[in-house]
Each structure stands twice: as structure tokens, then as C-alpha cells.
Design a protein around this motif. Sequence first.
Motif, PDB file in Angstrom:
ATOM      1  N   ASP A  44       0.834  -1.200   0.000  1.00 46.30           N
ATOM      2  CA  ASP A  44       0.000   0.000   0.000  1.00 46.30           C
ATOM      3  C   ASP A  44       0.870   1.252   0.000  1.00 46.30           C
ATOM      4  O   ASP A  44       2.102   1.178   0.122  1.00 46.30           O
ATOM      5  CB  ASP A  44      -1.008  -0.005   1.159  1.00 46.30           C
ATOM      6  CG  ASP A  44      -0.365   0.057   2.533  1.00 46.30           C
ATOM      7  OD1 ASP A  44       0.689   0.721   2.689  1.00 46.30           O
ATOM      8  OD2 ASP A  44      -0.921  -0.522   3.485  1.00 46.30           O
ATOM      9  N   ASP A  45       0.203   2.401  -0.134  1.00 47.61           N
ATOM     10  CA  ASP A  45       0.951   3.650  -0.311  1.00 47.61           C
ATOM     11  C   ASP A  45       1.602   4.160   0.965  1.00 47.61           C
ATOM     12  O   ASP A  45       2.348   5.137   0.935  1.00 47.61           O
ATOM     13  CB  ASP A  45       0.062   4.735  -0.930  1.00 47.61           C
ATOM     14  CG  ASP A  45      -1.207   4.995  -0.137  1.00 47.61           C
ATOM     15  OD1 ASP A  45      -1.317   4.527   1.027  1.00 47.61           O
ATOM     16  OD2 ASP A  45      -2.123   5.648  -0.675  1.00 47.61           O
ATOM     17  N   LEU A  71      -1.624  -0.236  -3.485  1.00 47.02           N
ATOM     18  CA  LEU A  71      -3.017   0.100  -3.212  1.00 47.02           C
ATOM     19  C   LEU A  71      -3.098   1.262  -2.220  1.00 47.02           C
ATOM     20  O   LEU A  71      -2.154   1.506  -1.469  1.00 47.02           O
ATOM     21  CB  LEU A  71      -3.740  -1.115  -2.615  1.00 47.02           C
ATOM     22  CG  LEU A  71      -3.715  -2.405  -3.431  1.00 47.02           C
ATOM     23  CD1 LEU A  71      -4.364  -3.535  -2.634  1.00 47.02           C
ATOM     24  CD2 LEU A  71      -4.422  -2.224  -4.762  1.00 47.02           C
ATOM     25  N   PRO A  72      -4.224   1.962  -2.175  1.00 50.33           N
ATOM     26  CA  PRO A  72      -4.402   2.967  -1.125  1.00 50.33           C
ATOM     27  C   PRO A  72      -4.533   2.276   0.233  1.00 50.33           C
ATOM     28  O   PRO A  72      -5.135   1.210   0.335  1.00 50.33           O
ATOM     29  CB  PRO A  72      -5.699   3.685  -1.524  1.00 50.33           C
ATOM     30  CG  PRO A  72      -6.411   2.734  -2.416  1.00 50.33           C
ATOM     31  CD  PRO A  72      -5.365   1.935  -3.110  1.00 50.33           C
ATOM     32  N   SER A  73      -3.939   2.845   1.273  1.00 48.74           N
ATOM     33  CA  SER A  73      -3.941   2.217   2.594  1.00 48.74           C
ATOM     34  C   SER A  73      -5.258   2.477   3.324  1.00 48.74           C
ATOM     35  O   SER A  73      -6.000   3.398   2.985  1.00 48.74           O
ATOM     36  CB  SER A  73      -2.770   2.738   3.425  1.00 48.74           C
ATOM     37  OG  SER A  73      -2.876   4.140   3.598  1.00 48.74           O
ATOM     38  N   ASN A  77     -10.461   0.922   2.310  1.00 52.25           N
ATOM     39  CA  ASN A  77     -10.116   0.494   0.953  1.00 52.25           C
ATOM     40  C   ASN A  77     -10.049  -1.021   0.815  1.00 52.25           C
ATOM     41  O   ASN A  77      -9.622  -1.535  -0.227  1.00 52.25           O
ATOM     42  CB  ASN A  77      -8.779   1.111   0.549  1.00 52.25           C
ATOM     43  CG  ASN A  77      -8.863   2.618   0.423  1.00 52.25           C
ATOM     44  OD1 ASN A  77      -9.671   3.143  -0.323  1.00 52.25           O
ATOM     45  ND2 ASN A  77      -8.047   3.325   1.206  1.00 52.25           N
ATOM     46  N   LYS A  78     -10.483  -1.732   1.828  1.00 53.36           N
ATOM     47  CA  LYS A  78     -10.485  -3.203   1.791  1.00 53.36           C
ATOM     48  C   LYS A  78     -11.776  -3.670   1.109  1.00 53.36           C
ATOM     49  O   LYS A  78     -12.696  -4.192   1.747  1.00 53.36           O
ATOM     50  CB  LYS A  78     -10.370  -3.743   3.222  1.00 53.36           C
ATOM     51  CG  LYS A  78     -10.090  -5.224   3.330  1.00 53.36           C
ATOM     52  CD  LYS A  78      -9.955  -5.603   4.796  1.00 53.36           C
ATOM     53  CE  LYS A  78      -9.777  -7.080   4.990  1.00 53.36           C
ATOM     54  NZ  LYS A  78      -9.688  -7.444   6.420  1.00 53.36           N
ATOM     55  N   THR A  79     -11.828  -3.480  -0.204  1.00 50.05           N
ATOM     56  CA  THR A  79     -13.063  -3.678  -0.954  1.00 50.05           C
ATOM     57  C   THR A  79     -12.816  -4.526  -2.199  1.00 50.05           C
ATOM     58  O   THR A  79     -11.682  -4.688  -2.657  1.00 50.05           O
ATOM     59  CB  THR A  79     -13.645  -2.322  -1.396  1.00 50.05           C
ATOM     60  OG1 THR A  79     -12.701  -1.687  -2.282  1.00 50.05           O
ATOM     61  CG2 THR A  79     -13.911  -1.419  -0.201  1.00 50.05           C
ATOM     62  N   SER A  81     -13.540  -3.694  -5.161  1.00 55.52           N
ATOM     63  CA  SER A  81     -13.036  -2.868  -6.257  1.00 55.52           C
ATOM     64  C   SER A  81     -11.509  -2.834  -6.270  1.00 55.52           C
ATOM     65  O   SER A  81     -10.878  -2.781  -7.334  1.00 55.52           O
ATOM     66  CB  SER A  81     -13.604  -1.447  -6.173  1.00 55.52           C
ATOM     67  OG  SER A  81     -13.173  -0.796  -4.990  1.00 55.52           O
ATOM     68  N   HIS A  82     -10.890  -2.878  -5.084  1.00 58.54           N
ATOM     69  CA  HIS A  82      -9.423  -2.901  -5.041  1.00 58.54           C
ATOM     70  C   HIS A  82      -8.861  -4.301  -5.267  1.00 58.54           C
ATOM     71  O   HIS A  82      -7.705  -4.443  -5.689  1.00 58.54           O
ATOM     72  CB  HIS A  82      -8.924  -2.291  -3.739  1.00 58.54           C
ATOM     73  CG  HIS A  82      -9.077  -0.803  -3.695  1.00 58.54           C
ATOM     74  ND1 HIS A  82     -10.062  -0.180  -2.957  1.00 58.54           N
ATOM     75  CD2 HIS A  82      -8.416   0.183  -4.340  1.00 58.54           C
ATOM     76  CE1 HIS A  82      -9.976   1.130  -3.135  1.00 58.54           C
ATOM     77  NE2 HIS A  82      -8.994   1.372  -3.971  1.00 58.54           N
ATOM     78  N   THR A  85      -8.236  -4.341  -8.814  1.00 58.48           N
ATOM     79  CA  THR A  85      -6.955  -3.720  -9.165  1.00 58.48           C
ATOM     80  C   THR A  85      -5.824  -4.748  -9.146  1.00 58.48           C
ATOM     81  O   THR A  85      -4.940  -4.741 -10.011  1.00 58.48           O
ATOM     82  CB  THR A  85      -6.635  -2.572  -8.189  1.00 58.48           C
ATOM     83  OG1 THR A  85      -7.687  -1.605  -8.229  1.00 58.48           O
ATOM     84  CG2 THR A  85      -5.317  -1.902  -8.532  1.00 58.48           C
ATOM     85  N   MET A 112      -6.294  -8.933   1.665  1.00 58.13           N
ATOM     86  CA  MET A 112      -6.669  -8.696   0.271  1.00 58.13           C
ATOM     87  C   MET A 112      -5.806  -9.515  -0.691  1.00 58.13           C
ATOM     88  O   MET A 112      -6.314 -10.101  -1.648  1.00 58.13           O
ATOM     89  CB  MET A 112      -6.571  -7.205  -0.050  1.00 58.13           C
ATOM     90  CG  MET A 112      -7.576  -6.354   0.687  1.00 58.13           C
ATOM     91  SD  MET A 112      -7.399  -4.601   0.326  1.00 58.13           S
ATOM     92  CE  MET A 112      -7.986  -4.544  -1.372  1.00 58.13           C
TER      93      MET A 112
END
Length: 359
Positions: A44-45, A71-73, A77-79, A81-82, A85, A112
Motif C-alpha cells: 500500500d501507499d 493500493l491505497p492504505s 479500501n479493503k473492498t 473494487s481494489h 486492481t 486482500m
Amino acid sequence: MRKLDIYEKDFHSYSIYLEKNFSGISEKLKELDCKEQKVLIVTDDHVAPLYLKELEDKIRSSFSAMESVVLPSGEENKTLSHIATIYEAAIAFGLQRKDFMIALGGGVVGDMTGFAAATYLRGIRFIQIPTTLLAQVDSSIGGKTGVDFQHYKNMVGAFHMPCLVYSSMHTLSSLPELQYASGMGEIIKHALIHNPKYLPYLMEHRQGLIEKDADTLLETIYQSNRIKKYFVEKDPFEHGDRKFLNFGHSLGHAIEKVADFSYSHGQCVAFGSLMALSLCAGISEDERKSIEELMQDLSLEVRCKKMDFESVFSAMKKDKKQNKDHLQFILLHHLCSPYIDEALEKETLEQAFYRFVED
């Protein structure tokens, strides 16, 4: 270095290595025979600027090709949609079934990446390199993977065991205080449910834990890993005794959701553990008080902000851990003697809840 081997039935499943830095990781990767395979590192970022290049430099020669996706932290954001990615990055890289994913980060990244690995091409191998205390003692071990759905924690997931877990103590030095304390919430939970010698050890070594002494941390993480190993090997898919690891989680997960994830997971486990302890007739008031003081010394809060119990109770009933119409609640006959109670009344839970809520 410390090592634990995890077995499924009588077969070796994977190894956990505890080291002070990344210096030994390339040697450990040799046991996976991955020289001809590709690897996709998922991070993550927040973690990427700290440890991605260092890890890449250490393992570049261990694989035929390497790529990363950042990924965004954050829990928000634990979805799914990611997860998409990660799939897109894997497809673009040409990842095949014999290739690997690596999770470099905390529990969110680990869950994830594990879920993506479990479902990409119907399952590929993945490696856990947890960088937070919480992930090192809990989520990186045992094969639980998943994402949140409509704010319900880990509602979509799969069991998919890692093929290697490599925990480095040096990544803990960069942890913010709240994230470090979050790991302590799970560590104390481990000491409450198993190994009567562990809680006294934490009491005796609290100063070393406060100061993040590397040797104290290594021993603490090792002991927590031993407890997680015990329950995972006994019950890999959580049909029985592994449920005891959910001590503090029934109310903890519900508080986490109602608070809109403004509290860390380990902090919510600490709240839930204190509430559960107050319901245990075999736990003395002196024992409860000493556990509360230990939590405070390790920067955990012991009173959560004011919230509506009805909302918490509703969230608890929808938790994936519950059994049909009966609330499953882990309690203790006494320290290190857990059991499942399905007969708790709502009013009893409410009283325990408000005991640890700010006025």
C-alpha cells in the motif's frame, strides 16, 4: 531467528520465520523452488515508500520476474473494487498458476492479497510479509483472507494458506503508536485464552514492550504465533476450537463497524475483551484490574467513546461469526479456559458494554 512449522493434519503446510530484518529472506525463499516463477508484490501507499525497494533488492534474484502494485492504505479500501486492481495487475503481468503473490504490509494488505491469490486462476501461491505487529501475531497466520462488504468486516473471503510467512522486527520501528498498540490488543487476547505462563510474561516484560525492545518483541511474537499455531492446526477451518481466537471479537467487530473504523482492530478487540471479561464469573476483579492496567501501559484505551448499544447489537447479530439466531460469545471459565456461550441475554451484554463506555 525463530521458526515455527504449521501442519495441516500430518503434512507440513508452511513455515513462519521471525527475523530482525530482511537479510535472511532470499535464503528462506529457496525452499519454495520459485527461481523460475514470477512474483507480484502487493503493498500500500504507506508501506511502499518504507520497505518496497528494500524487499525488491533482497528478493530480485529469487524469481524470474517481479512487478508490484500499490493500493491505497486503510480499512476503508479493503473492498472488492481494489481486489479488481490486483487482478488487473496480475493479468497485465501475465501471472500464471505456478507464480506467486507477496503481501507486503499490514492485515488489510495481507487479507486482500490472500483473497486475490485464492481466487485468481482458482488459486495461486502467496507469501505473507507482515509489517505491522497486528499482522505478525494474527492475520498473517492461519489462511483467513477476505474483504469488507457494505462495511461488514471480512464478509467476503476464503481460507487460503500462505506458503511462507516472514516477519521482520525492523518494520515495527516505523509503526505509529496507535498501530503498535493495536497489535498489543491481539497479543493480550492470546494470553487470556491460552498458555497460563504468557500473561505473566507480558506483565513482567511490559517495559520492554513499551520501548519496542527487539528481543522482547521477537519472543512475544513467537509466543503469540505458537498460540495461533495451536488453534489453526487443531481446527484449520474454524469449525470448533479455533473459534476461541474470537475472544473479544463479537463486541469488538461491532464496535469497529459502528465507530466507522475510527478505532483500530486491535483496539476494538481490547474493548471487546474487557467487556467479555466482565461477564466471566471465574475471573476475579483483581485479575480484571491488572489486565486493564496492562492495556493502559501498552497505550490501549479502556473506555470507548459513547455509542448506541442498539446499533452495536444489530451489527453483532449480522457478524459472519454468529450462528443462525443464537449469539455465539466466547467467555472464560477462568484465565486460559475458553468456552462458547450461546445463552447470553441482550440485557446482560448491554450492561457489560456500558461498563466500558464513556459517560
